[in-house]
Design a protein around this motif. Structure first.
Motif, PDB file in Angstrom:
ATOM      1  N   SER A 245      39.077  39.514  23.466  1.00 11.54           N
ATOM      2  CA  SER A 245      39.334  38.078  23.407  1.00 11.54           C
ATOM      3  C   SER A 245      39.765  37.689  21.985  1.00 11.54           C
ATOM      4  O   SER A 245      40.631  36.828  21.801  1.00 11.54           O
ATOM      5  N   TYR A 246      39.210  38.352  20.963  1.00 14.58           N
ATOM      6  CA  TYR A 246      39.634  38.109  19.573  1.00 14.58           C
ATOM      7  C   TYR A 246      41.138  38.382  19.430  1.00 14.58           C
ATOM      8  O   TYR A 246      41.846  37.679  18.715  1.00 14.58           O
ATOM      9  N   TYR A 247      41.619  39.411  20.137  1.00 21.36           N
ATOM     10  CA  TYR A 247      43.044  39.742  20.060  1.00 21.36           C
ATOM     11  C   TYR A 247      43.878  38.945  21.066  1.00 21.36           C
ATOM     12  O   TYR A 247      45.028  39.268  21.320  1.00 21.36           O
ATOM     13  N   ASN A 248      43.213  37.950  21.645  1.00 22.62           N
ATOM     14  CA  ASN A 248      43.914  37.033  22.530  1.00 22.62           C
ATOM     15  C   ASN A 248      44.482  37.723  23.770  1.00 22.62           C
ATOM     16  O   ASN A 248      45.514  37.315  24.305  1.00 22.62           O
ATOM     17  N   ILE A 249      43.830  38.808  24.195  1.00 21.21           N
ATOM     18  CA  ILE A 249      44.242  39.500  25.417  1.00 21.21           C
ATOM     19  C   ILE A 249      43.530  38.769  26.554  1.00 21.21           C
ATOM     20  O   ILE A 249      42.311  38.887  26.695  1.00 21.21           O
ATOM     21  N   LYS A 250      44.292  38.017  27.327  1.00 19.65           N
ATOM     22  CA  LYS A 250      43.653  37.138  28.322  1.00 19.65           C
ATOM     23  C   LYS A 250      43.706  37.739  29.721  1.00 19.65           C
ATOM     24  O   LYS A 250      44.761  38.130  30.200  1.00 19.65           O
ATOM     25  N   PHE A 251      42.537  37.773  30.342  1.00 22.68           N
ATOM     26  CA  PHE A 251      42.448  38.308  31.705  1.00 22.68           C
ATOM     27  C   PHE A 251      42.413  37.156  32.705  1.00 22.68           C
ATOM     28  O   PHE A 251      41.874  36.092  32.426  1.00 22.68           O
ATOM     29  N   ASP A 252      42.959  37.423  33.889  1.00 24.09           N
ATOM     30  CA  ASP A 252      42.915  36.404  34.938  1.00 24.09           C
ATOM     31  C   ASP A 252      41.640  36.522  35.748  1.00 24.09           C
ATOM     32  O   ASP A 252      41.213  35.589  36.403  1.00 24.09           O
ATOM     33  N   GLU A 253      41.075  37.726  35.739  1.00 20.03           N
ATOM     34  CA  GLU A 253      39.799  37.924  36.435  1.00 20.03           C
ATOM     35  C   GLU A 253      39.132  39.160  35.850  1.00 20.03           C
ATOM     36  O   GLU A 253      39.753  39.931  35.120  1.00 20.03           O
TER      37      GLU A 253
ATOM     38  N   PRO B 227      31.301  38.494  29.428  1.00 19.32           N
ATOM     39  CA  PRO B 227      30.166  38.962  28.623  1.00 19.32           C
ATOM     40  C   PRO B 227      28.838  38.717  29.352  1.00 19.32           C
ATOM     41  O   PRO B 227      28.779  37.909  30.297  1.00 19.32           O
ATOM     42  N   ASP B 228      27.807  39.396  28.890  1.00 21.60           N
ATOM     43  CA  ASP B 228      26.450  39.256  29.440  1.00 21.60           C
ATOM     44  C   ASP B 228      26.368  39.555  30.938  1.00 21.60           C
ATOM     45  O   ASP B 228      25.629  38.895  31.676  1.00 21.60           O
ATOM     46  N   GLY B 229      27.164  40.496  31.391  1.00 17.76           N
ATOM     47  CA  GLY B 229      27.034  40.965  32.769  1.00 17.76           C
ATOM     48  C   GLY B 229      27.694  40.092  33.818  1.00 17.76           C
ATOM     49  O   GLY B 229      27.572  40.366  35.013  1.00 17.76           O
ATOM     50  N   GLY B 230      28.385  39.045  33.411  1.00 19.85           N
ATOM     51  CA  GLY B 230      29.013  38.147  34.390  1.00 19.85           C
ATOM     52  C   GLY B 230      30.311  38.697  34.966  1.00 19.85           C
ATOM     53  O   GLY B 230      30.836  39.710  34.514  1.00 19.85           O
ATOM     54  N   ASP B 231      30.788  38.013  35.998  1.00 16.74           N
ATOM     55  CA  ASP B 231      32.026  38.396  36.670  1.00 16.74           C
ATOM     56  C   ASP B 231      32.826  37.156  36.969  1.00 16.74           C
ATOM     57  O   ASP B 231      32.267  36.088  37.184  1.00 16.74           O
ATOM     58  N   PHE B 232      34.129  37.293  37.038  1.00 15.14           N
ATOM     59  CA  PHE B 232      34.958  36.155  37.407  1.00 15.14           C
ATOM     60  C   PHE B 232      36.100  36.665  38.283  1.00 15.14           C
ATOM     61  O   PHE B 232      36.927  37.454  37.835  1.00 15.14           O
ATOM     62  N   GLY B 233      36.116  36.258  39.550  1.00 13.51           N
ATOM     63  CA  GLY B 233      37.219  36.685  40.411  1.00 13.51           C
ATOM     64  C   GLY B 233      36.757  37.124  41.789  1.00 13.51           C
ATOM     65  O   GLY B 233      35.580  37.407  42.009  1.00 13.51           O
ATOM     66  N   GLU B 234      37.722  37.183  42.711  1.00 17.12           N
ATOM     67  CA  GLU B 234      37.431  37.440  44.122  1.00 17.12           C
ATOM     68  C   GLU B 234      37.085  38.884  44.433  1.00 17.12           C
ATOM     69  O   GLU B 234      36.667  39.193  45.533  1.00 17.12           O
TER      70      GLU B 234
ATOM     71  N   VAL C  83      48.905  39.528  38.100  1.00 12.90           N
ATOM     72  CA  VAL C  83      47.489  39.368  37.749  1.00 12.90           C
ATOM     73  C   VAL C  83      47.059  40.531  36.854  1.00 12.90           C
ATOM     74  O   VAL C  83      47.403  41.680  37.105  1.00 12.90           O
ATOM     75  N   PHE C  84      46.283  40.180  35.831  1.00 14.89           N
ATOM     76  CA  PHE C  84      45.758  41.195  34.908  1.00 14.89           C
ATOM     77  C   PHE C  84      44.247  41.044  34.898  1.00 14.89           C
ATOM     78  O   PHE C  84      43.733  39.954  34.646  1.00 14.89           O
ATOM     79  N   TYR C  85      43.541  42.099  35.217  1.00 18.57           N
ATOM     80  CA  TYR C  85      42.084  41.958  35.274  1.00 18.57           C
ATOM     81  C   TYR C  85      41.358  43.036  34.467  1.00 18.57           C
ATOM     82  O   TYR C  85      41.954  44.052  34.089  1.00 18.57           O
ATOM     83  N   LEU C  86      40.105  42.766  34.193  1.00 16.92           N
ATOM     84  CA  LEU C  86      39.290  43.681  33.381  1.00 16.92           C
ATOM     85  C   LEU C  86      38.201  44.322  34.245  1.00 16.92           C
ATOM     86  O   LEU C  86      37.383  43.624  34.841  1.00 16.92           O
ATOM     87  N   ARG C  87      38.245  45.634  34.303  1.00 10.22           N
ATOM     88  CA  ARG C  87      37.210  46.350  35.054  1.00 10.22           C
ATOM     89  C   ARG C  87      36.462  47.261  34.089  1.00 10.22           C
ATOM     90  O   ARG C  87      37.075  47.987  33.311  1.00 10.22           O
TER      91      ARG C  87
END
Ligand code: GLU
Length: 559
Positions: free
Chosen positions: A94-102, A106-113, A68-72
């Protein structure tokens, strides 16, 4: 000293313990060997080219291992925070296609457990851990005295600090003075809180700098570092953690197995090792990666923020495709990448077996020429369709004139972009999309210009006759070899050699060669001495345009 009492005085509202938080944090379900990594940028300015290094290493380690790769987002330094930098960061990655799993969106949102993934939103969690450390006598509050408080409020602290020349003895003395703060009593805490004085939380260090910790960094190998003896800050007076504290807690709770970060963090490592021990957590594995260097005369120097090439946004504006930039970073990251690429020209870079062992310990050297070479290769392997899409997207933002030209007739533009593509040795005309307009300008009457002229060793009569004959006999349906036979026959008829070998044996016997006849045609049609294959060019331009270009050139000879 009643540590429990001090902890209650400082954080009366916090009733949970670290165990409570750990118990409600889901354990990661990972298959054997899967790595959990993260990118943890601070939104304190434009995105530096160097950020792509840890980004890619982290991404590869995680995804190559099925992890898993995530962005903090490490937004704990409110003073240095730059408005818009956070969204810029997320969008650029995201422009460089670096994809996070969680992670952060943008705009203060979050994705993940493991949300929230912004440290500014995790103040409560850090305070729970801080309270626990205070209760166990492993951390203590340090109040700003009323006098100091006034001083700080009124003075430019930065100025005071910058006027002082800091020596090693000063640092040692300061450590000792700070440690006296450990003796603070419950009574003093109560008094200070009553006065409303701000406080920070410091770790009560048990380290002895004469003792060494043995440590293995996955990039740098075995290291010996002195234990930390500094009572460093865990929480600042606004309740926000320092990098050290947030790192230990977040990477524990979020289950990070591998921390990839810049070598500038190496001096703080002993603090982190100590902190993980204090909170009873397992230390992750570390990879401290080198700073990006550039040549400065004969010596190497760090690629600093102000250097050309430092800001990632420049690459987009110049028109480097994201793939080129990533490809270039891959060549810098693993020494065997280029060999692999030669053997696998069409494979996606993610198929490359990335290896930490092949990473450069001494610092990668940034080099524009190399980047341009890499980019030319990457673009030469793209389909005409893809080039068209990329050029329209880029020009829509950065060159409206080019956008208008290519998008007005997509089929025509795609034919231009297909010249010399799909062969074993594709043409390498562009390193950046900015190169496209000057290269294709002769295909568009609106921006066509005669750049080169025919060398003066040929007479206007011969040039005019050769071109006129070509116009009269031009048959658009002939194939490449018939077309060339026609050019050769014009050469023969005008006293130019049609066979280059024979010509070279006795150049003086001829007015010129078939290559010169082609050159007349090339200058007349494209306005240049160099162009891609003339037969293909003429086919794309179409008979009418070819003939009208040649006729106006003949007219210009008469002027
Ligand atoms: N916020 C830190 C930085 O930007 C992150 C370092 C790390 O990855 O732990 O340098």
């Amino acid at each position: 000293m009643d540590y429990n009492r001090i902890a209650e005085l400082l954080y009366p509202d916090i009733v949970e313990t670290p165990e409570d938080i750990l118990n409600r944090t889901p354990a990661r379900k990972l298959k054997e060997g899967a790595k959990v990594t993260r990118l943890a940028p601070s939104p304190t300015g434009f995105m530096h080219f160097g950020t792509l290094f840890p980004a890619l290493v982290n991404e590869r380690l995680a995804h190559q291992s099925g992890g898993v790769f995530y962005l903090r987002i490490e937004d704990t330094d409110l003073k240095r925070e730059v408005k818009g930098a956070e969204d810029d960061l997320i969008n650029t990655l995201s422009y460089y296609n670096i994809k996070f799993d969680e992670g952060a969106l943008p705009d203060g949102g979050d994705f993940g457990e493991y949300a929230p993934y912004r440290q500014s939103k995790r103040a409560y969690i850090y305070q729970v851990f801080a309270k626990d450390l205070v209760r166990r006598g492993m951390a203590y509050p340090c109040f700003t005295s009323a006098d100091e408080y006034e001083q700080i409020k009124n003075a430019d602290v930065k100025q005071i600090l910058s006027e002082k020349v800091w020596t090693a003895e000063d640092a040692q003395k300061q450590k000792e003075i700070i440690k006296q703060g450990r003796l603070i009593t419950e009574k003093e805490v109560e008094e200070n809180l009553k006065q409303g004085l701000p406080f920070i939380i410091r770790l009560c260090s048990d380290g002895d700098p004469d003792k060494k910790i043995r440590f293995t960094d996955l990039v740098r190998g075995n290291l010996e570092i002195p234990e930390n003896d500094e009572d460093f800050v865990l929480l600042k007076s606004d309740g926000i953690p320092t990098y050290h504290f947030a790192h230990a807690i977040d990477d524990t709770l979020m289950g990070t197995t591998h921390v990839v970060r810049g070598e500038e963090w190496l001096p703080s490592l002993s603090k982190h090792i100590q902190l993980f021990r204090y909170i009873g957590a397992k230390l992750p594995k570390y990879l401290h990666i080198s700073q990006l260097m550039k040549m400065d005369g004969n010596s190497k120097k760090k690629l600093s923020k102000r250097d050309k090439g430092a800001a990632l946004s420049d690459y987009k504006a110049d028109g480097y495709p994201a793939e080129s930039v990533i490809e270039y970073v891959m060549t810098l990251l693993n020494s065997n990448y280029e060999d692999w690429r030669r053997a696998n020209p069409d494979a996606d870079y993610t198929e490359f077996p990335f290896s930490v062992k092949k990473m450069n310990v001494s610092g990668c050297l940034f080099d524009y020429d190399k980047l341009n070479d890499v980019s030319k290769n990457v673009i030469s392997r793209m389909s005409a369709e893809k080039v068209y899409d990329e050029v329209t997207r880029w020009s829509c933002e950065y060159d409206k004139e080019l956008f208008g030209l290519v998008s007005s007739n997509p089929e025509y533009a795609k034919k231009i972009f297909s010249i010399g593509r799909n062969s074993k040795k594709p043409r390498k005309d562009f390193a950046v999309w900015r190169d496209v307009k000057p290269y294709i300008s002769f295909f568009y009457d609106d921006i066509f210009e005669v750049r080169d002229s025919i060398p003066s060793d040929f007479s206007a009569d011969d040039i005019g006759t050769a071109l006129g004959t070509f116009v009269n006999e031009y048959d658009e349906t002939s194939d490449n070899s018939e077309w060339f036979e026609k050019v050769k026959s014009i050469a023969d008829r005008l006293g130019f050699a049609s066979d280059m070998k024979i010509y070279k044996q006795d150049p003086g016997a001829y007015k010129g060669s078939v290559a010169d006849i082609s050159m007349f045609l090339r200058v007349a049609v494209t306005g240049r001495l160099n162009s891609p294959d003339l037969y293909e060019v003429m086919h794309i331009l179409g008979k009418d345009k070819v003939i009208s270009r040649i006729n106006s050139f003949i007219d210009s000879l008469k002027e």
